[in-house]
Design a protein around this motif. Structure first.
Motif, mmCIF file in Angstrom:
data_model
loop_
_atom_site.group_PDB
_atom_site.id
_atom_site.type_symbol
_atom_site.label_atom_id
_atom_site.label_comp_id
_atom_site.label_asym_id
_atom_site.label_seq_id
_atom_site.Cartn_x
_atom_site.Cartn_y
_atom_site.Cartn_z
ATOM 1 N N GLN A 1 0.833 -1.206 0.000
ATOM 2 C CA GLN A 1 0.000 0.000 0.000
ATOM 3 C C GLN A 1 0.867 1.255 0.000
ATOM 4 O OE1 GLN A 1 -2.133 -1.321 3.596
ATOM 5 N NE2 GLN A 1 -4.032 -0.967 2.471
ATOM 6 N N LYS A 2 1.919 1.220 0.834
ATOM 7 C CA LYS A 2 2.796 2.385 0.933
ATOM 8 C C LYS A 2 3.470 2.649 -0.416
ATOM 9 C CE LYS A 2 5.885 4.617 4.119
ATOM 10 N NZ LYS A 2 6.372 5.379 3.013
ATOM 11 N N ALA B 1 5.024 5.570 -5.163
ATOM 12 C CA ALA B 1 5.426 5.495 -6.581
ATOM 13 C C ALA B 1 4.302 5.947 -7.509
ATOM 14 C CB ALA B 1 5.848 4.059 -6.921
ATOM 15 N N TYR B 2 3.259 6.564 -6.968
ATOM 16 C CA TYR B 2 2.123 7.046 -7.780
ATOM 17 C C TYR B 2 1.560 5.916 -8.652
ATOM 18 C CZ TYR B 2 4.150 11.408 -6.210
ATOM 19 O OH TYR B 2 4.660 12.406 -5.417
ATOM 20 N N GLY B 3 1.335 4.760 -8.016
ATOM 21 C CA GLY B 3 0.860 3.602 -8.778
ATOM 22 C C GLY B 3 -0.647 3.582 -8.971
ATOM 23 N N LEU B 4 -1.302 4.687 -8.678
ATOM 24 C CA LEU B 4 -2.753 4.732 -8.884
ATOM 25 C C LEU B 4 -3.184 6.127 -9.281
ATOM 26 C CD1 LEU B 4 -4.675 5.044 -5.560
ATOM 27 C CD2 LEU B 4 -2.192 4.943 -5.590
ATOM 28 N N GLN B 5 -4.315 6.159 -9.974
ATOM 29 C CA GLN B 5 -4.944 7.453 -10.262
ATOM 30 C C GLN B 5 -6.347 7.447 -9.665
ATOM 31 O OE1 GLN B 5 -4.339 8.730 -14.352
ATOM 32 N NE2 GLN B 5 -2.190 8.205 -14.242
ATOM 33 N N CYS B 6 -7.339 6.885 -10.360
ATOM 34 C CA CYS B 6 -8.690 6.870 -9.743
ATOM 35 C C CYS B 6 -8.753 5.872 -8.594
ATOM 36 C CB CYS B 6 -9.764 6.566 -10.784
ATOM 37 S SG CYS B 6 -9.949 4.811 -11.191
ATOM 38 N N CYS C 1 -6.205 -1.805 -15.636
ATOM 39 C CA CYS C 1 -6.183 -0.422 -15.143
ATOM 40 C C CYS C 1 -6.486 0.485 -16.325
ATOM 41 C CB CYS C 1 -4.823 -0.060 -14.545
ATOM 42 S SG CYS C 1 -4.791 1.672 -14.011
ATOM 43 N N ARG C 2 -7.489 1.320 -16.158
ATOM 44 C CA ARG C 2 -7.892 2.180 -17.265
ATOM 45 C C ARG C 2 -7.240 3.552 -17.186
ATOM 46 N NH1 ARG C 2 -12.374 -1.051 -15.972
ATOM 47 N NH2 ARG C 2 -13.177 -2.169 -17.777
ATOM 48 N N CYS C 3 -6.422 3.804 -16.151
ATOM 49 C CA CYS C 3 -5.883 5.155 -15.956
ATOM 50 C C CYS C 3 -4.373 5.258 -16.151
ATOM 51 C CB CYS C 3 -6.152 5.647 -14.542
ATOM 52 S SG CYS C 3 -7.860 5.681 -14.044
ATOM 53 N N THR C 4 -3.613 4.362 -15.569
ATOM 54 C CA THR C 4 -2.202 4.673 -15.308
ATOM 55 C C THR C 4 -1.243 4.353 -16.444
ATOM 56 O OG1 THR C 4 -1.754 2.479 -14.410
ATOM 57 C CG2 THR C 4 -2.501 4.149 -12.843
ATOM 58 N N GLY C 5 -1.613 3.489 -17.365
ATOM 59 C CA GLY C 5 -0.633 3.038 -18.361
ATOM 60 C C GLY C 5 0.322 2.004 -17.786
ATOM 61 N N TYR C 6 0.127 1.614 -16.552
ATOM 62 C CA TYR C 6 0.813 0.487 -15.890
ATOM 63 C C TYR C 6 2.251 0.765 -15.437
ATOM 64 C CZ TYR C 6 -3.169 -2.328 -17.307
ATOM 65 O OH TYR C 6 -4.437 -2.800 -17.482
ATOM 66 N N GLN C 7 2.932 1.760 -16.028
ATOM 67 C CA GLN C 7 4.357 1.915 -15.692
ATOM 68 C C GLN C 7 4.567 2.178 -14.205
ATOM 69 O OE1 GLN C 7 6.791 0.976 -17.694
ATOM 70 N NE2 GLN C 7 5.055 0.459 -18.986
ATOM 71 N N ASN C 8 3.746 3.053 -13.635
ATOM 72 C CA ASN C 8 3.915 3.337 -12.204
ATOM 73 C C ASN C 8 3.427 2.182 -11.326
ATOM 74 O OD1 ASN C 8 5.095 5.700 -12.857
ATOM 75 N ND2 ASN C 8 3.492 7.027 -12.033
ATOM 76 N N ILE C 9 2.558 1.360 -11.867
ATOM 77 C CA ILE C 9 2.164 0.155 -11.116
ATOM 78 C C ILE C 9 3.377 -0.772 -11.000
ATOM 79 C CG2 ILE C 9 0.763 -1.948 -11.228
ATOM 80 C CD1 ILE C 9 -1.507 -0.201 -12.376
ATOM 81 N N PHE C 10 4.119 -0.951 -12.086
ATOM 82 C CA PHE C 10 5.314 -1.808 -12.022
ATOM 83 C C PHE C 10 6.363 -1.190 -11.088
ATOM 84 C CE2 PHE C 10 3.815 -3.102 -16.406
ATOM 85 C CZ PHE C 10 3.221 -4.266 -15.947
ATOM 86 N N LYS C 11 6.507 0.137 -11.149
ATOM 87 C CA LYS C 11 7.450 0.799 -10.219
ATOM 88 C C LYS C 11 7.018 0.556 -8.775
ATOM 89 C CE LYS C 11 8.936 4.488 -13.273
ATOM 90 N NZ LYS C 11 8.630 5.845 -13.716
ATOM 91 N N ALA C 12 5.724 0.618 -8.524
ATOM 92 C CA ALA C 12 5.221 0.418 -7.154
ATOM 93 C C ALA C 12 5.481 -1.018 -6.693
ATOM 94 C CB ALA C 12 3.727 0.741 -7.095
ATOM 95 N N ILE C 13 5.272 -1.971 -7.579
ATOM 96 C CA ILE C 13 5.499 -3.372 -7.174
ATOM 97 C C ILE C 13 6.992 -3.586 -6.910
ATOM 98 C CG2 ILE C 13 5.327 -5.789 -7.887
ATOM 99 C CD1 ILE C 13 2.810 -4.991 -9.511
ATOM 100 N N GLN C 14 7.850 -2.979 -7.747
ATOM 101 C CA GLN C 14 9.298 -3.120 -7.511
ATOM 102 C C GLN C 14 9.704 -2.467 -6.195
ATOM 103 O OE1 GLN C 14 10.634 -1.613 -11.239
ATOM 104 N NE2 GLN C 14 11.404 -3.604 -11.910
#
Ligand code: FES
Ligand code: FES
Length: 162
Positions: free
Chosen positions: A94-95, A100-105, A140-153
């Motif tokens: 969650q942190k 890493a801005y892994g979410l928008q909406c 995910c319809r917002c982020t383009g996934y890149q920040n999601i991968f950064k967040a998981i890393q």
């Protein structure tokens, strides 16, 4: 007058708490979580088993709770997004999604975090390919996934104390 559908008894552990419930045999797991247990962090984003917004862990495995009957979870252990925080402390996943801005909406985020948890509980150093595979069922319809991968890393780094 239509006949009432007979309910069946079931027991389940959700986020470490045991519940004895009565559900209709047709009740979906996501309906049980949201409507009977009031755990509305598990979202519904489609009616075709496509989006993954409803993802929870059932006995450690990520499942789409809109596609599992509640009775199929009888005797099982479920983790929803509400179970990630412990004693007022955000889970590292969650942190990391915040940092890493892994979410928008945020609509997809609970499901993606549960898919990430399934991955990171077995693999604290996932490759991009492994991350892509782990969240392949989450849209995910917002982020383009890149920040999601950064967040998981970032979560992986924090969870292995690196
Ligand atoms: S609500 Fe879309 S896959 Fe479950
Ligand atoms: S952050 Fe909006 S759908 Fe993923």
């Amino acid at each position: 007058m239509p006949e009432a559908i007979e309910k069946v008894a079931m027991q389940v552990s959700v986020n470490g708490k045991r519940y004895s419930l009565r559900v209709e045999p047709r009740t979906l797991l996501v309906e049980m979580l949201r409507e009977q247990l009031d755990l509305t962090g598990t979202h519904v984003g489609c009616d075709t088993t496509y989006c993954g917004a409803c993802t929870v862990l059932l006995n450690g495995a990520a499942v789409k709770s809109c596609t599992v009957l509640a009775v199929q979870a009888d005797g099982g252990e479920i983790t929803t997004v509400e179970g990630l925080e412990q004693n007022g402390q955000l889970h590292p996943i969650q942190k990391a999604f915040g940092d890493a801005y892994g979410l928008q909406c945020g609509y997809c985020t609970p499901g993606i975090m549960l898919s990430a948890l399934q991955l990171l509980s077995k693999n604290r150093q996932p490759s991009e390919r492994e991350m892509r595979k782990a969240i392949a069922g989450n849209t995910c319809r917002c982020t383009g996934y890149q920040n999601i991968f950064k967040a998981i890393q970032l979560a992986a780094r924090n969870m292995r104390g690196a």
